[in-house]
Motif scaffolding. Structure first.
Motif, PDB file in Angstrom:
ATOM      1  N   UNK A 149       0.830  -1.201   0.000  1.00 21.96           N
ATOM      2  CA  UNK A 149       0.000   0.000   0.000  1.00 21.96           C
ATOM      3  C   UNK A 149       0.863   1.248   0.000  1.00 21.96           C
ATOM      4  N   UNK A 150       0.297   2.334  -0.520  1.00 25.80           N
ATOM      5  CA  UNK A 150       0.853   3.667  -0.350  1.00 25.80           C
ATOM      6  C   UNK A 150       0.242   4.188   0.943  1.00 25.80           C
ATOM      7  N   UNK A 151       1.066   4.405   1.962  1.00 22.79           N
ATOM      8  CA  UNK A 151       0.544   4.870   3.247  1.00 22.79           C
ATOM      9  C   UNK A 151      -0.168   3.758   3.992  1.00 22.79           C
ATOM     10  N   UNK A 152      -1.082   4.150   4.860  1.00 24.93           N
ATOM     11  CA  UNK A 152      -1.806   3.176   5.684  1.00 24.93           C
ATOM     12  C   UNK A 152      -2.711   2.297   4.829  1.00 24.93           C
ATOM     13  N   UNK A 153      -2.824   1.024   5.191  1.00 25.53           N
ATOM     14  CA  UNK A 153      -3.643   0.108   4.391  1.00 25.53           C
ATOM     15  C   UNK A 153      -5.134   0.407   4.518  1.00 25.53           C
ATOM     16  N   UNK A 154      -5.806   0.308   3.376  1.00 22.21           N
ATOM     17  CA  UNK A 154      -7.263   0.446   3.333  1.00 22.21           C
ATOM     18  C   UNK A 154      -7.772  -0.706   2.475  1.00 22.21           C
ATOM     19  N   UNK A 155      -8.630  -1.540   3.057  1.00 20.01           N
ATOM     20  CA  UNK A 155      -9.137  -2.698   2.338  1.00 20.01           C
ATOM     21  C   UNK A 155     -10.599  -2.550   1.948  1.00 20.01           C
ATOM     22  N   UNK A 156     -11.142  -1.369   2.023  1.00 20.30           N
ATOM     23  CA  UNK A 156     -12.569  -1.197   1.799  1.00 20.30           C
ATOM     24  C   UNK A 156     -12.943  -1.480   0.347  1.00 20.30           C
ATOM     25  N   UNK A 157     -13.777  -2.525   0.122  1.00 21.13           N
ATOM     26  CA  UNK A 157     -14.279  -2.757  -1.232  1.00 21.13           C
ATOM     27  C   UNK A 157     -15.609  -2.019  -1.416  1.00 21.13           C
ATOM     28  N   UNK A 158     -15.809  -1.477  -2.595  1.00 22.16           N
ATOM     29  CA  UNK A 158     -17.075  -0.847  -2.958  1.00 22.16           C
ATOM     30  C   UNK A 158     -17.676  -1.705  -4.070  1.00 22.16           C
ATOM     31  N   UNK A 159     -18.704  -2.468  -3.700  1.00 21.19           N
ATOM     32  CA  UNK A 159     -19.311  -3.387  -4.667  1.00 21.19           C
ATOM     33  C   UNK A 159     -20.009  -2.616  -5.776  1.00 21.19           C
ATOM     34  N   UNK A 160     -20.020  -3.240  -6.948  1.00 20.80           N
ATOM     35  CA  UNK A 160     -20.674  -2.640  -8.100  1.00 20.80           C
ATOM     36  C   UNK A 160     -22.165  -2.600  -7.874  1.00 20.80           C
ATOM     37  N   UNK A 161     -22.860  -1.534  -8.173  1.00 19.69           N
ATOM     38  CA  UNK A 161     -22.391  -0.336  -8.870  1.00 19.69           C
ATOM     39  C   UNK A 161     -21.749   0.664  -7.903  1.00 19.69           C
ATOM     40  N   UNK A 162     -20.626   1.216  -8.331  1.00 16.09           N
ATOM     41  CA  UNK A 162     -19.928   2.236  -7.550  1.00 16.09           C
ATOM     42  C   UNK A 162     -19.442   3.340  -8.489  1.00 16.09           C
ATOM     43  N   UNK A 163     -20.199   3.565  -9.562  1.00 11.67           N
ATOM     44  CA  UNK A 163     -19.794   4.544 -10.573  1.00 11.67           C
ATOM     45  C   UNK A 163     -19.806   5.974 -10.062  1.00 11.67           C
ATOM     46  N   UNK A 164     -20.471   6.223  -8.938  1.00  8.29           N
ATOM     47  CA  UNK A 164     -20.564   7.569  -8.378  1.00  8.29           C
ATOM     48  C   UNK A 164     -19.276   7.988  -7.657  1.00  8.29           C
ATOM     49  N   UNK A 165     -18.385   7.061  -7.411  1.00  8.43           N
ATOM     50  CA  UNK A 165     -17.160   7.374  -6.672  1.00  8.43           C
ATOM     51  C   UNK A 165     -16.136   8.057  -7.578  1.00  8.43           C
ATOM     52  N   UNK A 166     -15.415   9.013  -7.024  1.00  6.89           N
ATOM     53  CA  UNK A 166     -14.430   9.762  -7.796  1.00  6.89           C
ATOM     54  C   UNK A 166     -13.342   8.845  -8.371  1.00  6.89           C
ATOM     55  N   UNK A 167     -12.931   7.814  -7.626  1.00  7.10           N
ATOM     56  CA  UNK A 167     -11.908   6.887  -8.140  1.00  7.10           C
ATOM     57  C   UNK A 167     -12.389   6.228  -9.434  1.00  7.10           C
ATOM     58  N   UNK A 168     -13.675   5.914  -9.516  1.00 15.99           N
ATOM     59  CA  UNK A 168     -14.212   5.316 -10.747  1.00 15.99           C
ATOM     60  C   UNK A 168     -14.201   6.336 -11.882  1.00 15.99           C
ATOM     61  N   UNK A 169     -14.591   7.563 -11.580  1.00 12.30           N
ATOM     62  CA  UNK A 169     -14.564   8.618 -12.599  1.00 12.30           C
ATOM     63  C   UNK A 169     -13.168   8.855 -13.133  1.00 12.30           C
ATOM     64  N   UNK A 170     -12.178   8.885 -12.243  1.00 11.77           N
ATOM     65  CA  UNK A 170     -10.790   9.060 -12.671  1.00 11.77           C
ATOM     66  C   UNK A 170     -10.340   7.893 -13.539  1.00 11.77           C
ATOM     67  N   UNK A 171     -10.738   6.690 -13.147  1.00 11.88           N
ATOM     68  CA  UNK A 171     -10.348   5.523 -13.932  1.00 11.88           C
ATOM     69  C   UNK A 171     -10.981   5.573 -15.326  1.00 11.88           C
ATOM     70  N   UNK A 172     -12.249   5.939 -15.415  1.00 15.53           N
ATOM     71  CA  UNK A 172     -12.915   6.025 -16.721  1.00 15.53           C
ATOM     72  C   UNK A 172     -12.263   7.093 -17.601  1.00 15.53           C
ATOM     73  N   UNK A 173     -11.829   8.193 -17.015  1.00 18.87           N
ATOM     74  CA  UNK A 173     -11.109   9.220 -17.791  1.00 18.87           C
ATOM     75  C   UNK A 173      -9.764   8.663 -18.280  1.00 18.87           C
TER      76      UNK A 173
END
Length: 179
Positions: A149-173
């Protein structure tokens, strides 16, 4: 070298290879276009490997631990296996280095089709934040992996649909730019 292929649509045991007929292999370049990075390392040297140290420094992987996924070692094994196999994304990259055993990471391509990536001893993979994916063991039912991990570990999964999350938007871009 990593083995990856498009999956069939079968609902059979997820621990089976699920290769399409005819086979549709996927190469490293196609995985890179999805943001998936791969290295082959010497798992015998993981504690003092200069190549692993170089990757960790370049990518700021400052935190690690080791997880063993098998019936005898992982508490709540059945529940965890089901959770790992649910389609999800993370807000951070998912980085795994296989020290022993084997399993599969499945990722969605730009057309929402599953690509299966076979991971075995010595394989290091980075799945980008925002990519839909899942993990399962293969028929050997055993894997020992380093989690990075970069920094402290985070294992939180966001089950689909999770298209509203900024990480998903960045990935789609990212996908739109690499098309």
């Amino acid at each position: 070298m990593v083995q990856a292929w498009y999956m069939d649509e079968s609902a059979d045991d997820p621990r089976l290879p699920h290769r399409t007929e005819p086979a549709r292999p996927v190469g490293l370049e196609q995985l890179r276009r999805l943001g998936v990075l791969y290295w082959k390392l010497d798992a015998d040297k993981y504690e003092n490997d200069p190549e692993l140290e170089k990757i960790r420094n370049e990518r700021n992987y400052s935190w690690t631990d080791i997880i063993t996924i098998c019936r005898d070692k992982l508490p709540n094994y059945e529940e965890k296996i089901k959770t790992f196999y649910e389609e999800h994304l993370h807000l951070d990259d998912e980085v795994r280095y296989i020290l022993d055993g084997s399993g599969y990471f499945d990722v969605r391509d730009q057309d929402d089709r599953w690509i299966r990536i076979f991971m075995e001893r010595g394989d290091l993979i980075t799945l980008p934040a925002g990519i839909y994916h899942r993990f399962t063991l293969d028929e050997r039912n055993y894997v020992k992996a380093m989690r990075l991990f970069v920094g402290d570990p985070v294992w939180t999964p966001y089950n689909r649909p999770a298209d509203h999350l900024e990480a998903r938007g960045q990935y789609l871009r990212f996908l739109a730019q690499s098309a």
